[in-house]
Scaffold this motif. Sequence first.
Motif, PDB file in Angstrom:
ATOM      1  N   MET A  86       0.830  -1.198   0.000  1.00 31.42           N
ATOM      2  CA  MET A  86       0.000   0.000   0.000  1.00 31.42           C
ATOM      3  C   MET A  86       0.868   1.254   0.000  1.00 31.42           C
ATOM      4  N   ARG A  87       1.880   1.232   0.871  1.00 30.24           N
ATOM      5  CA  ARG A  87       2.747   2.418   0.939  1.00 30.24           C
ATOM      6  C   ARG A  87       3.527   2.590  -0.355  1.00 30.24           C
ATOM      7  N   HIS A  88       3.923   1.459  -0.930  1.00 29.25           N
ATOM      8  CA  HIS A  88       4.644   1.476  -2.196  1.00 29.25           C
ATOM      9  C   HIS A  88       3.762   2.096  -3.285  1.00 29.25           C
ATOM     10  N   ALA A  89       2.504   1.667  -3.333  1.00 32.05           N
ATOM     11  CA  ALA A  89       1.583   2.198  -4.335  1.00 32.05           C
ATOM     12  C   ALA A  89       1.344   3.679  -4.114  1.00 32.05           C
ATOM     13  N   ASN A  90       1.216   4.028  -2.844  1.00 35.45           N
ATOM     14  CA  ASN A  90       0.969   5.411  -2.483  1.00 35.45           C
ATOM     15  C   ASN A  90       2.134   6.306  -2.905  1.00 35.45           C
ATOM     16  N   ARG A  91       3.332   5.784  -2.699  1.00 36.08           N
ATOM     17  CA  ARG A  91       4.529   6.561  -3.046  1.00 36.08           C
ATOM     18  C   ARG A  91       4.563   6.817  -4.554  1.00 36.08           C
ATOM     19  N   LEU A  92       4.241   5.758  -5.331  1.00 32.60           N
ATOM     20  CA  LEU A  92       4.236   5.920  -6.786  1.00 32.60           C
ATOM     21  C   LEU A  92       3.181   6.943  -7.207  1.00 32.60           C
ATOM     22  N   TRP A  93       2.039   6.839  -6.574  1.00 31.07           N
ATOM     23  CA  TRP A  93       0.920   7.738  -6.904  1.00 31.07           C
ATOM     24  C   TRP A  93       1.319   9.193  -6.651  1.00 31.07           C
ATOM     25  N   ASP A  94       1.940   9.404  -5.482  1.00 31.97           N
ATOM     26  CA  ASP A  94       2.331  10.771  -5.132  1.00 31.97           C
ATOM     27  C   ASP A  94       3.372  11.319  -6.096  1.00 31.97           C
ATOM     28  N   ALA A  95       4.204  10.395  -6.612  1.00 36.98           N
ATOM     29  CA  ALA A  95       5.282  10.855  -7.487  1.00 36.98           C
ATOM     30  C   ALA A  95       4.785  11.212  -8.890  1.00 36.98           C
ATOM     31  N   LEU A  96       3.587  10.738  -9.222  1.00 38.05           N
ATOM     32  CA  LEU A  96       3.072  11.028 -10.565  1.00 38.05           C
ATOM     33  C   LEU A  96       2.792  12.519 -10.720  1.00 38.05           C
ATOM     34  N   ASP A  97       3.240  13.065 -11.841  1.00 34.48           N
ATOM     35  CA  ASP A  97       2.845  14.451 -12.114  1.00 34.48           C
ATOM     36  C   ASP A  97       2.527  14.577 -13.593  1.00 34.48           C
ATOM     37  N   GLY A  98       1.504  15.346 -13.871  1.00 30.90           N
ATOM     38  CA  GLY A  98       1.125  15.555 -15.271  1.00 30.90           C
ATOM     39  C   GLY A  98       0.317  14.402 -15.818  1.00 30.90           C
TER      40      GLY A  98
END
Lengths: 146, 340
Positions: free
Chosen positions: B295-307
């Motif tokens: 979950m934290r891994h997915a969350n980290r990826l999500w937060d890193a997405l931009d654009g």
Amino acid sequence: MRITQGTFSYLDDLTDTQITAQAQYGIDRGWAPQVEFADDPHPRNVYWEMWGLPMFDLQDAAAVVGEVNRCREAYPNHYIRLTLYDASRGRQTTALQFIVNRPAHEPGFRLDRQETHDRVIRYTLHSYAADAPHGSRYNGQGPSVP
Amino acid sequence: MTDGVRPSLGPGLDEPVEDRFGRGLVDESFAGVDDPLADLPDDLLVDVAGTVRDSNIREVLDRLDHELVALHEVKRRVREVAALLLVDRMRRKIGLDSEPPTLHMSFTGNPGTGKTTVAQRMGEVLHKLGYLRKGHVVSVTRDDLVGQYVGHTAPKTREVLKRAMGGVLFIDEAYHIYRVDNERDYGQETVEMLLQMMENDRADLVVIMAGYKDKIDRFFSDVPGLSSRIGHHIDFPDYSAEELMDVARLMVGRQQYRFAPEAEEAFRDYLVRRMQQPRFANGRSVRNALDRLRMRHANRLWDALDGDDAKVSKGDLVTITADDIKASRVFDFAHDPETS
């Protein structure tokens, strides 16, 4: 007179091993086994009594023969049959049905003729066993009517 | 029908049916021997490889070895049971008869030590060796067996026993069935039916009772006759930190993730801390921890997405980093361990 109804009824009575094999065949196809008993042998008597509920979710036929034997113990002189229901059509469909127990003595039927209007004759099958009240037929004393 | 060729009786009726212990397996060349113990020479050879191959047993045991970490004692017992059944099978091949062994078992150990998983494997092993006809596992607790009013218990228990026939009946937290302080509890009836079944129908089903060691022990001392009907008492020890690491690696691999190099160290650190805390449930805690990591891994990826046309690499999708792990609240003690 030996009653014949259901599958295999012209063969010798099935042994427990054969009943197990048949039940397993049905279970493997997803059919639900049900044990029923009756003491009115008339072929048009469709209302047999249920011995417990149909056995859903079974994997192994040993349980079926176990129930058949428990029913035999309780009603040694009744007709007992095993029905396998196929529910895949969305309704209760009998896929396979055969007799697994029968009374020691089966007195059979007589033919009644009823004379009605204009020399018309109606025929009825009358079971000798059904002369005794329900529950006391086939009590090991033979037919109640000669 | 007295003589001549019997007509076909329909499916399943023509083939000779093996009896429950596969006694139908006797090799034809020995079928005429009346007393194999006396009549066959001692140096007669039985094909071991063929028996092993027929049963696929090696494959099941290998899988048990690879997929379950540690539990050496447990694996040894499973292998012993397998060996016994295999030898029985070879004996039957030349017509030697022997009583089928009692294979009811009790699995004792703390939560998350693999009792349920081993029960599944046990069903498979016993099926492959021809002891059980189906080898499925029916997992039940008190609720499934004990009724709520007079006359409810027996049909309910019988229903479950019927479903378990040909396979394994796995009773989790078996000691809850019987409440010794309440003599009107319907559990008594269930216990009696179980006892009877375990004695009379042991060919049809194997009962495995599982739970905490001390409670199971008390249960057995409260119900005389139960312990003696159970042939195998197997204890599941707690895992060490290193073994739990192996479990974690296995789970991570199976879910197609991987630990970053420094993450492995962090996870070991996490485990050591987690083990000190209350309500630690061995393998299950590891699994929960990994779920939270994902979950934290997915969350980290999500937060890193931009654009709108952001992309992530495959490496990002499969790699769990040390930071994912260090974010756990286990590292700052003040919180409930199962939710951090």
